[in-house]
Design an enzyme around this catalytic site. Sequence first.
Site, PDB file in Angstrom:
ATOM      1  N   ASP A 104      -9.201  -5.823  -4.634  1.00  0.00           N
ATOM      2  CA  ASP A 104      -8.670  -4.576  -4.080  1.00  0.00           C
ATOM      3  C   ASP A 104      -9.096  -3.386  -4.925  1.00  0.00           C
ATOM      4  OD1 ASP A 104      -7.191  -2.608  -2.838  1.00  0.00           O
ATOM      5  OD2 ASP A 104      -5.228  -3.413  -3.439  1.00  0.00           O
TER       6      ASP A 104
ATOM      7  N   HIS B 208      -7.263  -6.096  -0.233  1.00  0.00           N
ATOM      8  CA  HIS B 208      -6.115  -5.226  -0.021  1.00  0.00           C
ATOM      9  C   HIS B 208      -5.299  -5.650   1.202  1.00  0.00           C
ATOM     10  CE1 HIS B 208      -3.834  -1.571  -0.510  1.00  0.00           C
ATOM     11  NE2 HIS B 208      -4.120  -1.155   0.706  1.00  0.00           N
TER      12      HIS B 208
ATOM     13  N   SER C  85       0.839  -1.192   0.000  1.00  0.00           N
ATOM     14  CA  SER C  85       0.000   0.000   0.000  1.00  0.00           C
ATOM     15  C   SER C  85       0.881   1.252   0.000  1.00  0.00           C
ATOM     16  CB  SER C  85      -0.969  -0.043   1.185  1.00  0.00           C
ATOM     17  OG  SER C  85      -2.027   0.886   1.016  1.00  0.00           O
TER      18      SER C  85
END
Length: 305
Positions: free
Chosen positions: A248, A279, A152
């Site tokens: 995601d 995610h 991320s």
Amino acid sequence: MSIVAEAPGFIQVFSNGTVKRFAPQTVSHSDNLSNTYKAKDVTIDPSKPIAARIFLPNTSDSATKPIPILIYFHGGGFCIGSTTWLGYHVFLGNLSATAQAIVLSVDYRLAPENKLPIAYDDCFAALEWLSSNSEPWLQQADLSRVFLSGDSAGGNIAHQITIKTIKTNISNIRIKGLLPIHPFFGSTIRTELEQADGSANDVAMNDMFWKLSLPEGSDRDFYGCNFEKGETEWSLFPAVLVFVAGMDFLKERGVMYVEFLKMKGVKKVSLVEAEGESHVFHAWNPESEATYLLQKQISSFIQSL
């Protein structure tokens, strides 16, 4: 005093500037969760502070044989996260054992108290520290085989540190590969998915993290958000393996990132999708079959270079 920004269960930002974070379960480096790796906490810069956790495989062929080192940057929208979180500890420890590599997991300063580019500066400082330190646990580290990874926001950081390393050469460090996992990027122009019905909540959450982390006066075309705004000598970019997750919301941005690198002439760029996964699944389910597969894919990439 009112709440002006919130990710429920993770962070609250109040009108007076106070920030309250809610961490999931954490673990000490000394907790023996596995006999396949060991962990140690180190301080990179006490004045900021910048810290890190080292993971060392117990099953290396030789105590003196050089082995690759992977530097990992945790996710959390630049505002939350820590290498002390249980999920990261288990994932990175097991990855160290699987890949037979040292893992250096960096705890950088968080926004909104420390807005970008502070996270980038902290993580680059970790690379400089690695190049000149005498930490016994890193004596096996092969500095000609350094890999950058993160999930991320950490995937975003890994990209930015790669660019900074190309611009600011560290003489004894060679970045062999970049492995962003579900990277967090954005732009002022909305993508097709971001404009779709049903995307409003995801867009609002991403916008909140960008608002908290971007420098004052910047928008989502800041180079740290929009990868198209970054400039480097792309021919010097290392091999890249980008991971996306099928469920995601950020998958679309990850695919766009791969297409961008290919367009810029980066020589080796690949994309791997974990179908049906969400995610940062590896941090929330660090012992799932999907996570084990991810670790094997990372290991194969490292061993191929």
